[in-house]
Design a protein around this motif. Structure first.
Motif, PDB file in Angstrom:
ATOM      1  N   VAL A  95      22.117 117.155 -49.491  1.00 50.10           N
ATOM      2  CA  VAL A  95      22.343 118.521 -48.983  1.00 50.10           C
ATOM      3  C   VAL A  95      22.140 117.717 -47.690  1.00 50.10           C
ATOM      4  O   VAL A  95      21.247 116.605 -47.227  1.00 50.10           O
ATOM      5  CB  VAL A  95      21.240 119.212 -48.964  1.00 50.10           C
ATOM      6  N   ILE A  96      22.818 118.431 -46.625  1.00 54.25           N
ATOM      7  CA  ILE A  96      22.379 117.909 -45.035  1.00 54.25           C
ATOM      8  C   ILE A  96      20.889 117.709 -44.661  1.00 54.25           C
ATOM      9  O   ILE A  96      20.180 118.897 -45.215  1.00 54.25           O
ATOM     10  CB  ILE A  96      23.273 118.974 -44.465  1.00 54.25           C
ATOM     11  N   THR A  97      20.126 117.276 -44.278  1.00 55.14           N
ATOM     12  CA  THR A  97      18.855 117.117 -43.409  1.00 55.14           C
ATOM     13  C   THR A  97      18.427 117.768 -41.626  1.00 55.14           C
ATOM     14  O   THR A  97      18.021 117.817 -41.217  1.00 55.14           O
ATOM     15  CB  THR A  97      18.414 116.278 -44.237  1.00 55.14           C
ATOM     16  N   ALA A  98      19.453 117.209 -41.294  1.00 57.37           N
ATOM     17  CA  ALA A  98      19.830 117.311 -39.831  1.00 57.37           C
ATOM     18  C   ALA A  98      20.984 116.721 -38.817  1.00 57.37           C
ATOM     19  O   ALA A  98      21.784 115.952 -39.532  1.00 57.37           O
ATOM     20  CB  ALA A  98      18.671 116.255 -39.395  1.00 57.37           C
ATOM     21  N   ALA A  99      21.393 117.589 -37.883  1.00 56.71           N
ATOM     22  CA  ALA A  99      22.522 117.199 -37.197  1.00 56.71           C
ATOM     23  C   ALA A  99      21.984 117.073 -35.942  1.00 56.71           C
ATOM     24  O   ALA A  99      21.714 117.869 -35.434  1.00 56.71           O
ATOM     25  CB  ALA A  99      23.735 118.670 -37.684  1.00 56.71           C
ATOM     26  N   GLU A 100      23.293 116.497 -35.320  1.00 60.89           N
ATOM     27  CA  GLU A 100      23.280 116.747 -33.394  1.00 60.89           C
ATOM     28  C   GLU A 100      24.233 116.049 -33.035  1.00 60.89           C
ATOM     29  O   GLU A 100      25.411 115.179 -33.574  1.00 60.89           O
ATOM     30  CB  GLU A 100      21.804 115.480 -33.293  1.00 60.89           C
ATOM     31  N   PHE A 101      24.807 116.859 -32.164  1.00 56.51           N
ATOM     32  CA  PHE A 101      26.249 116.225 -31.240  1.00 56.51           C
ATOM     33  C   PHE A 101      25.476 114.735 -30.269  1.00 56.51           C
ATOM     34  O   PHE A 101      24.367 115.135 -30.066  1.00 56.51           O
ATOM     35  CB  PHE A 101      26.252 117.610 -30.503  1.00 56.51           C
ATOM     36  N   HIS A 102      26.997 114.381 -30.577  1.00 59.17           N
ATOM     37  CA  HIS A 102      26.423 113.147 -29.372  1.00 59.17           C
ATOM     38  C   HIS A 102      26.124 114.048 -27.912  1.00 59.17           C
ATOM     39  O   HIS A 102      26.513 114.811 -27.361  1.00 59.17           O
ATOM     40  CB  HIS A 102      27.939 112.373 -29.448  1.00 59.17           C
ATOM     41  N   PRO A 103      25.402 112.847 -27.086  1.00 54.22           N
ATOM     42  CA  PRO A 103      24.647 113.285 -25.406  1.00 54.22           C
ATOM     43  C   PRO A 103      26.034 113.405 -24.357  1.00 54.22           C
ATOM     44  O   PRO A 103      25.412 114.496 -23.669  1.00 54.22           O
ATOM     45  CB  PRO A 103      23.856 112.314 -25.382  1.00 54.22           C
ATOM     46  N   HIS A 104      26.964 112.902 -25.223  1.00 60.51           N
ATOM     47  CA  HIS A 104      28.270 112.821 -23.535  1.00 60.51           C
ATOM     48  C   HIS A 104      29.324 112.871 -24.539  1.00 60.51           C
ATOM     49  O   HIS A 104      30.441 113.648 -23.626  1.00 60.51           O
ATOM     50  CB  HIS A 104      28.215 111.163 -23.045  1.00 60.51           C
ATOM     51  N   HIS A 105      29.865 112.635 -25.403  1.00 60.11           N
ATOM     52  CA  HIS A 105      30.687 113.168 -26.671  1.00 60.11           C
ATOM     53  C   HIS A 105      30.936 114.037 -27.021  1.00 60.11           C
ATOM     54  O   HIS A 105      30.461 114.194 -27.652  1.00 60.11           O
ATOM     55  CB  HIS A 105      31.627 111.254 -26.869  1.00 60.11           C
TER      56      HIS A 105
ATOM     57  N   GLY B  89      19.425 109.969 -48.240  1.00 58.04           N
ATOM     58  CA  GLY B  89      19.985 108.755 -46.750  1.00 58.04           C
ATOM     59  C   GLY B  89      20.587 108.248 -45.617  1.00 58.04           C
ATOM     60  O   GLY B  89      20.676 106.975 -45.739  1.00 58.04           O
ATOM     61  N   THR B  90      21.716 108.727 -46.169  1.00 56.00           N
ATOM     62  CA  THR B  90      23.006 108.550 -45.292  1.00 56.00           C
ATOM     63  C   THR B  90      23.026 109.437 -44.120  1.00 56.00           C
ATOM     64  O   THR B  90      22.405 110.447 -44.209  1.00 56.00           O
ATOM     65  CB  THR B  90      24.103 108.481 -45.953  1.00 56.00           C
ATOM     66  N   ILE B  91      24.164 108.505 -42.965  1.00 57.92           N
ATOM     67  CA  ILE B  91      24.110 109.801 -42.140  1.00 57.92           C
ATOM     68  C   ILE B  91      25.952 109.295 -41.350  1.00 57.92           C
ATOM     69  O   ILE B  91      26.830 108.506 -41.908  1.00 57.92           O
ATOM     70  CB  ILE B  91      23.635 108.618 -40.682  1.00 57.92           C
ATOM     71  N   ARG B  92      26.602 110.767 -41.156  1.00 60.70           N
ATOM     72  CA  ARG B  92      27.541 110.441 -41.486  1.00 60.70           C
ATOM     73  C   ARG B  92      27.795 110.518 -39.786  1.00 60.70           C
ATOM     74  O   ARG B  92      27.589 111.337 -39.178  1.00 60.70           O
ATOM     75  CB  ARG B  92      28.759 111.788 -42.159  1.00 60.70           C
ATOM     76  N   LEU B  93      28.988 109.910 -38.995  1.00 57.45           N
ATOM     77  CA  LEU B  93      29.443 110.707 -37.963  1.00 57.45           C
ATOM     78  C   LEU B  93      31.176 111.234 -37.410  1.00 57.45           C
ATOM     79  O   LEU B  93      31.666 110.553 -38.553  1.00 57.45           O
ATOM     80  CB  LEU B  93      28.959 109.177 -37.081  1.00 57.45           C
ATOM     81  N   CYS B  94      31.291 112.410 -37.220  1.00 49.66           N
ATOM     82  CA  CYS B  94      32.146 112.810 -37.583  1.00 49.66           C
ATOM     83  C   CYS B  94      32.602 113.230 -35.529  1.00 49.66           C
ATOM     84  O   CYS B  94      32.463 113.266 -34.674  1.00 49.66           O
ATOM     85  CB  CYS B  94      31.935 114.292 -37.747  1.00 49.66           C
TER      86      CYS B  94
ATOM     87  N   VAL C 239      26.524 114.009 -35.453  1.00 48.96           N
ATOM     88  CA  VAL C 239      26.272 113.183 -36.845  1.00 48.96           C
ATOM     89  C   VAL C 239      25.277 113.917 -37.475  1.00 48.96           C
ATOM     90  O   VAL C 239      24.586 115.103 -36.703  1.00 48.96           O
ATOM     91  CB  VAL C 239      25.568 111.779 -36.506  1.00 48.96           C
ATOM     92  N   TYR C 240      25.479 113.851 -39.426  1.00 49.65           N
ATOM     93  CA  TYR C 240      24.296 114.509 -39.706  1.00 49.65           C
ATOM     94  C   TYR C 240      23.230 114.294 -41.115  1.00 49.65           C
ATOM     95  O   TYR C 240      24.794 112.874 -41.060  1.00 49.65           O
ATOM     96  CB  TYR C 240      25.332 115.972 -40.310  1.00 49.65           C
ATOM     97  N   SER C 241      22.530 114.065 -41.761  1.00 52.06           N
ATOM     98  CA  SER C 241      22.351 113.377 -42.345  1.00 52.06           C
ATOM     99  C   SER C 241      21.676 113.779 -43.765  1.00 52.06           C
ATOM    100  O   SER C 241      22.194 114.957 -43.450  1.00 52.06           O
ATOM    101  CB  SER C 241      20.391 112.576 -41.327  1.00 52.06           C
TER     102      SER C 241
END
Lengths: 198, 482
Positions: free
Chosen positions: B263-273, B284-289, B278-280
């Protein structure tokens, strides 16, 4: 999290600290069975008025799968898909699964290896509460969507912690919502057969 | 995995000693202040108690348990959400010239009920009013805006001040009743008269009915026009102006729910782009989209995962690897993740392992079975960066929280408790004893109170002020004012 309790020594902890704790095959199996019991207990307890945490559920399910693999069980054959899990049939199936889980708990307690001196403090003689129809309704149409909560555990073969297959088939639990000879009874029979691996 | 151990060098302890040493001179006169960073006496941060909010009663209602803490972009405001669906906003008072030693204190600015408990009749399920997350929007006019969310619904709140009121209406009399226009013979211009300051919070937007599963994260995009909300299986992109539609940008729900293992546990936008997020996951994995790549970001641009250490494998390996929080650094170059036992810093340019790993409470590794049994192993701790990305902080049990200095590699364990709550009292470093012999000030692992967990902390965007939520109390600590 059950309450805000200070951590207390679980029966497992005590067993770990016991110098006689046997990490040989029998002790390890006992440990794994205890973990299995704890995991199944968590599944049951997580069914409440609030939707269970999917994350927690998935993590427990994955742990159960590992335990199953470790206990060297052959995977249970897949149950026929559609007819059992749709619509109002969910209601009685949920009751079925619920009672099966309770059966397993009872039988697991009875198959504790005799050499283990520490008696598990499980609710062995506790009268289990009658499933509430509203509760079962909620269980059957979980927020997981079409398939119910039960689907997670179809592939878990818990025959290692069951009674010996040579024993007579278990008597139907009295609080089940079906009558012998009805179609629900046949479903129950069918599922019990698969779980017992006979 | 190379994680440095936090055994001997306590940040705070050394700083206390350095402070004492530097102020004494064999001849009795005070030495000149040492320049920070030069010589043997590095001026590390000393943390002091500043304020505590909340009741001292032992029998607390569950509704008062704080579930989220967040500073706004200037640090002027501090918002908390609780299990009862309330939001309390504190405002920092202006620093007065008279009280040089007292940095601005935070006082209650506004309190409002953000979410109410609901009942989903279709599924016979309660929907909790607990506020899972609060995120501030950058300030664009006199009013403040924040997003608050429970498991199902995100709301945009406007918090504004009113200190004047118009008087002298033509069409209404003093009591507000409408006047008959035929009776009006003269016109006057209404004037604004001062009134007592009133802070009002109004819900400006309600973003509902877009999440089947529980929302765990919200994140405002750097374009300030959109934001995302993430639940266990999906992430949706919203425009602030549109409440009846959202774009689904991530969907990891399998066709057959039996096959669900992550399942997805957390997500956040990049502060500038504004195109990157990313979502975790619970594995224990992180994906950057990158949202420019496709409308549905099911295929990641980058995939961060550390290979498992086979010597540490156990039945609980997956559970403790589940990431509970992910945060971009302010610079946007790094991400930090929190799992059950560690905090990791990842460089966006290196996917195969983190660049730094910090042990939060490794002494719990041998207790995982009990922690599984009592459900503590499922606790979701958050983590935060300081303003300069040089120090990271996260919570633990027994009302302990930990800070790691990325440059000096030193760490400290501090405690949020009423006993250490004298004004400007310096917090004493705490230590957990794992072995047999316990020293005088240490606490043994078996004495830790697992019901006192610090899950939520926040760091002021530019100053050394931190907010720590300990169940129903909010502690504010500041660095020592010299």
């Amino acid at each position: 999290m059950v309450g805000g309790l200070k951590r207390k020594h679980s029966d497992l902890e005590e067993e770990e600290e016991d110098e006689k704790w046997d990490w040989g095959p029998a002790g390890l199996r006992s440990y794994q069975q205890a973990l299995l019991r704890i995991s199944l207990d968590k599944v049951q307890r997580s069914l409440g008025p609030r939707a269970p945490s999917l994350r927690r559920h998935v993590l427990i399910h994955n742990t159960l799968q590992q335990l199953q693999a470790a206990l060297c069980l052959t995977p249970a054959p897949a149950l026929p898909p559609e007819p059992l899990f749709l619509g109002e049939e969910d209601f009685s199936l949920s009751a079925t699964i619920g009672s099966i889980l309770r059966e397993l708990e009872t039988s697991m307690d009875e198959t504790e290896p005799p050499q283990n001196p520490v008696a598990p403090p499980g609710p062995q003689n506790e009268v289990l509460p009658q499933p509430d129809p509203v509760f079962l309704e909620a269980l059957s149409s979980r927020y997981l969507g079409d398939s119910g909560l039960d689907d997670f555990f179809l592939d878990i073969d818990t025959s290692a912690v069951e009674k010996e297959p040579s024993l007579a088939p278990p008597e139907a639990p009295h609080n089940l919502f079906c009558a012998p000879g009805s179609w629900e009874w046949n479903e129950l029979d069918h599922i019990m057969e698969i779980i017992l691996g006979s | 995995m190379v994680g440095w151990r936090s055994q001997s060098r306590d940040l705070q302890q050394d700083a206390i000693l350095a402070d004492r040493a530097s102020s004494q001179d064999p001849l009795g006169s005070p030495l000149p202040k040492m320049i920070p960073g030069i010589g043997a006496f590095t001026q590390d941060t000393l943390w002091c108690f500043s304020q505590v909010k909340g009741t001292m009663e032992t029998g607390t209602t569950e509704a008062d348990i704080i579930s989220t803490v967040e500073f706004n972009h200037t640090g002027e405001l501090l918002a908390t959400g609780d299990k009862g669906g309330r939001v309390v906003i504190f405002q920092r008072e202006q620093e007065s010239k008279n009280q040089v030693h007292r940095r601005g204190e935070y006082n209650v600015y506004s309190t409002f009920q953000s979410h109410e408990p609901e009942f989903d009749y279709l599924k016979s399920l309660e929907i909790e009013e607990k506020i899972n997350k609060i995120r501030w929007l950058p300030q664009q006019n006199a009013a403040y805006f924040l997003l608050s969310t429970n498991d199902k619904t995100v709301k945009l709140w406007k918090v504004s001040e009113r200190d004047k009121r118009p008087e002298g209406y033509n069409l209404k009399d003093e009591e507000g009743r409408l006047r008959d226009p035929a009776t009006i013979t003269t016109l006057r211009v209404p004037v604004l008269r001062p009134m007592d300051l009133m802070v009002e919070a109004t819900p400006r937007r309600v973003f509902a009915n877009a999440h089947t599963y529980h929302i765990n994260s919200i994140s405002v995009n750097s374009d300030y026009e959109t934001y995302m909300s993430a639940d266990d299986l999906r992430i949706n992109l919203w425009n602030f102006e549109i409440t009846n539609q959202s774009f689904n940008i991530v969907d990891i729900k399998p066709a057959n729910m039996e096959e669900l293992t992550e399942v997805i546990t957390a997500a956040e936008f990049h502060p500038h782009h504004c195109n990157t997020f990313v979502y975790s996951s619970s594995k224990g994995t992180i994906r950057l989209c990158d949202m420019r790549a496709s409308a549905l970001c099911d295929r990641h641009t980058k995939f961060f995962e550390e290979p498992e250490d086979p010597s540490n494998r156990s039945f609980f390996s997956e559970i403790i690897s589940s990431i509970s929080d992910v945060k971009f650094s302010h610079s946007g170059r790094y991400i930090m993740t929190r799992d059950y036992l560690t905090v990791k810093v990842w460089d966006l340019n290196m996917e195969n392992r983190p660049i730094e790993t910090y042990q939060v409470h490794d002494y719990l590794r041998s207790k995982l079975c009990s922690l599984y049994e009592n459900d503590c192993i499922f606790d979701k701790f958050e983590c935060v960066w300081n303003g300069s990305d040089s120090v990271i902080m996260t919570g633990s049990y027994n009302n302990f929280f930990r800070m790691f200095d990325r440059n000096t590699k030193r760490d400290v364990t501090l405690e949020a408790s009423r006993e250490n709550s004298k004004p400007r009292a310096i917090l004493k470093p705490r230590k957990v004893c794992v072995g047999g012999k316990r020293r005088k000030d240490e606490i043994s692992v078996d004495s830790l109170d697992f019901s006192k967990k610090i899950l939520h902390t926040a760091w002021h965007p530019s100053e050394n002020i931190i907010a720590v939520a300990a169940t129903n109390n909010l502690y504010i600590f500041q660095d020592k004012v010299n």
